[in-house]
Write a protein that holds these residues in place. Structure first.
Motif, PDB file in Angstrom:
ATOM      1  N   SER A 142      34.219  28.729  28.969  1.00 38.70           N
ATOM      2  CA  SER A 142      33.197  29.171  29.907  1.00 38.70           C
ATOM      3  C   SER A 142      31.840  29.480  29.269  1.00 38.70           C
ATOM      4  O   SER A 142      30.816  29.345  29.924  1.00 38.70           O
ATOM      5  CB  SER A 142      33.687  30.392  30.680  1.00 38.70           C
ATOM      6  OG  SER A 142      33.893  31.495  29.806  1.00 38.70           O
ATOM      7  N   LYS A 169      40.603  36.095  32.568  1.00 42.09           N
ATOM      8  CA  LYS A 169      40.218  35.918  31.166  1.00 42.09           C
ATOM      9  C   LYS A 169      40.795  34.626  30.602  1.00 42.09           C
ATOM     10  O   LYS A 169      40.101  33.868  29.915  1.00 42.09           O
ATOM     11  CB  LYS A 169      40.653  37.115  30.325  1.00 42.09           C
ATOM     12  CG  LYS A 169      40.226  36.993  28.868  1.00 42.09           C
ATOM     13  CD  LYS A 169      40.645  38.190  28.044  1.00 42.09           C
ATOM     14  CE  LYS A 169      40.194  38.125  26.602  1.00 42.09           C
ATOM     15  NZ  LYS A 169      40.154  36.850  25.958  1.00 42.09           N
ATOM     16  N   LYS A 227      43.077  40.580  35.678  1.00 36.08           N
ATOM     17  CA  LYS A 227      42.106  40.399  34.592  1.00 36.08           C
ATOM     18  C   LYS A 227      42.641  39.442  33.540  1.00 36.08           C
ATOM     19  O   LYS A 227      41.882  38.662  32.959  1.00 36.08           O
ATOM     20  CB  LYS A 227      41.768  41.747  33.949  1.00 36.08           C
ATOM     21  CG  LYS A 227      40.978  42.670  34.837  1.00 36.08           C
ATOM     22  CD  LYS A 227      40.741  43.991  34.126  1.00 36.08           C
ATOM     23  CE  LYS A 227      40.225  45.024  35.096  1.00 36.08           C
ATOM     24  NZ  LYS A 227      40.222  46.358  34.521  1.00 36.08           N
ATOM     25  N   LEU A 228      43.938  39.517  33.265  1.00 36.75           N
ATOM     26  CA  LEU A 228      44.538  38.604  32.289  1.00 36.75           C
ATOM     27  C   LEU A 228      44.409  37.151  32.745  1.00 36.75           C
ATOM     28  O   LEU A 228      44.128  36.259  31.941  1.00 36.75           O
ATOM     29  CB  LEU A 228      46.022  38.941  32.081  1.00 36.75           C
ATOM     30  CG  LEU A 228      46.348  40.301  31.491  1.00 36.75           C
ATOM     31  CD1 LEU A 228      47.852  40.527  31.479  1.00 36.75           C
ATOM     32  CD2 LEU A 228      45.769  40.440  30.092  1.00 36.75           C
ATOM     33  N   LYS A 276      33.195  42.253  36.828  1.00 37.61           N
ATOM     34  CA  LYS A 276      33.507  42.705  35.463  1.00 37.61           C
ATOM     35  C   LYS A 276      33.424  41.560  34.456  1.00 37.61           C
ATOM     36  O   LYS A 276      33.282  41.797  33.258  1.00 37.61           O
ATOM     37  CB  LYS A 276      34.897  43.341  35.422  1.00 37.61           C
ATOM     38  CG  LYS A 276      34.979  44.646  36.169  1.00 37.61           C
ATOM     39  CD  LYS A 276      36.383  45.187  36.215  1.00 37.61           C
ATOM     40  CE  LYS A 276      36.417  46.450  37.068  1.00 37.61           C
ATOM     41  NZ  LYS A 276      37.770  46.945  37.291  1.00 37.61           N
ATOM     42  N   PHE A 277      33.521  40.348  34.925  1.00 40.19           N
ATOM     43  CA  PHE A 277      33.444  39.166  34.056  1.00 40.19           C
ATOM     44  C   PHE A 277      32.065  38.512  34.083  1.00 40.19           C
ATOM     45  O   PHE A 277      31.876  37.438  33.526  1.00 40.19           O
ATOM     46  CB  PHE A 277      34.518  38.152  34.461  1.00 40.19           C
ATOM     47  CG  PHE A 277      35.898  38.597  34.108  1.00 40.19           C
ATOM     48  CD1 PHE A 277      36.433  38.340  32.849  1.00 40.19           C
ATOM     49  CD2 PHE A 277      36.663  39.308  35.020  1.00 40.19           C
ATOM     50  CE1 PHE A 277      37.704  38.778  32.515  1.00 40.19           C
ATOM     51  CE2 PHE A 277      37.934  39.745  34.698  1.00 40.19           C
ATOM     52  CZ  PHE A 277      38.457  39.478  33.432  1.00 40.19           C
ATOM     53  N   LEU A 333      38.858  31.633  32.022  1.00 41.81           N
ATOM     54  CA  LEU A 333      37.523  31.523  31.440  1.00 41.81           C
ATOM     55  C   LEU A 333      37.590  31.078  29.980  1.00 41.81           C
ATOM     56  O   LEU A 333      36.795  30.241  29.546  1.00 41.81           O
ATOM     57  CB  LEU A 333      36.772  32.843  31.579  1.00 41.81           C
ATOM     58  CG  LEU A 333      36.397  33.239  33.006  1.00 41.81           C
ATOM     59  CD1 LEU A 333      35.798  34.639  33.033  1.00 41.81           C
ATOM     60  CD2 LEU A 333      35.459  32.228  33.642  1.00 41.81           C
ATOM     61  N   ASP A 334      38.547  31.609  29.238  1.00 36.28           N
ATOM     62  CA  ASP A 334      38.705  31.197  27.839  1.00 36.28           C
ATOM     63  C   ASP A 334      39.085  29.728  27.728  1.00 36.28           C
ATOM     64  O   ASP A 334      38.537  28.990  26.909  1.00 36.28           O
ATOM     65  CB  ASP A 334      39.777  32.042  27.141  1.00 36.28           C
ATOM     66  CG  ASP A 334      39.333  33.472  26.862  1.00 36.28           C
ATOM     67  OD1 ASP A 334      38.133  33.788  27.017  1.00 36.28           O
ATOM     68  OD2 ASP A 334      40.220  34.285  26.506  1.00 36.28           O
ATOM     69  N   TYR A 357      35.722  40.401  39.772  1.00 31.83           N
ATOM     70  CA  TYR A 357      34.975  39.295  39.189  1.00 31.83           C
ATOM     71  C   TYR A 357      33.645  39.740  38.590  1.00 31.83           C
ATOM     72  O   TYR A 357      33.193  39.160  37.601  1.00 31.83           O
ATOM     73  CB  TYR A 357      34.792  38.193  40.224  1.00 31.83           C
ATOM     74  CG  TYR A 357      36.127  37.645  40.678  1.00 31.83           C
ATOM     75  CD1 TYR A 357      36.979  37.014  39.780  1.00 31.83           C
ATOM     76  CD2 TYR A 357      36.554  37.793  41.990  1.00 31.83           C
ATOM     77  CE1 TYR A 357      38.222  36.541  40.167  1.00 31.83           C
ATOM     78  CE2 TYR A 357      37.800  37.312  42.390  1.00 31.83           C
ATOM     79  CZ  TYR A 357      38.625  36.693  41.476  1.00 31.83           C
ATOM     80  OH  TYR A 357      39.851  36.230  41.859  1.00 31.83           O
TER      81      TYR A 357
END
Length: 140
Positions: A98, A90, A86-87, A117-118, A93-94, A115
């Motif tokens: 995104s 994230k 997840k890290l 979850k995002f 995406l950051d 995925y």
């Protein structure tokens, strides 16, 4: 979370370790190191570092304006199940901004739950997508 950190500094990412993992992964089996180096140099890359050693990796192919494709996301087997993937997602995406992109894609055979979850979902119109695929390209 132990001594875990994400790095965007490609100088901190040991490409030899990343290659050792990716050349055995189902999606990149036998990838030549020269191909990985080219992909690495032309992508947004993040490394997951634990106690100064790379234990995970991911990259995004992006124009930072309209599109990104997430690829090669992994966490070493012994560190899975701790939320580390997840890290990586994230951070990717950051860093590719995104929320401003029209489309973000990825392909996975076994990590749909992660995925989703995002916000990733099945293709809304799969009939609109075409591909050229060469799944055994590295075994030639």
């Amino acid at each position: 979370m132990d001594d875990i950190r994400i790095t965007l500094d490609k100088n901190e990412i040991d490409l030899n370790i990343v290659h050792q993992f990716l050349k055995t992964a189902y999606w990149s089996k036998d990838i030549p190191k020269s191909v990985l180096e080219k992909a690495f140099n032309n992508s947004l890359c993040v490394g997951l570092i634990r106690n100064n050693q790379i234990i995970g990796f991911g990259r995004a192919i992006t124009d930072y304006a309209t599109f990104a494709y997430l690829a090669d996301i992994y966490v070493e087997t012994q560190f899975r199940g701790k939320g580390y993937a997840k890290l990586i997602v994230k951070a990717l995406l950051d860093q590719c901004d995104s929320k401003e992109l029209r489309r973000i894609l990825l392909a996975t055979a076994d990590a749909h739950g992660l995925y989703r979850k995002f916000g990733f979902a099945d293709l809304a119109k799969p009939e609109n997508f075409l591909e050229i695929t060469q799944p055994n390209i590295y075994q030639r």
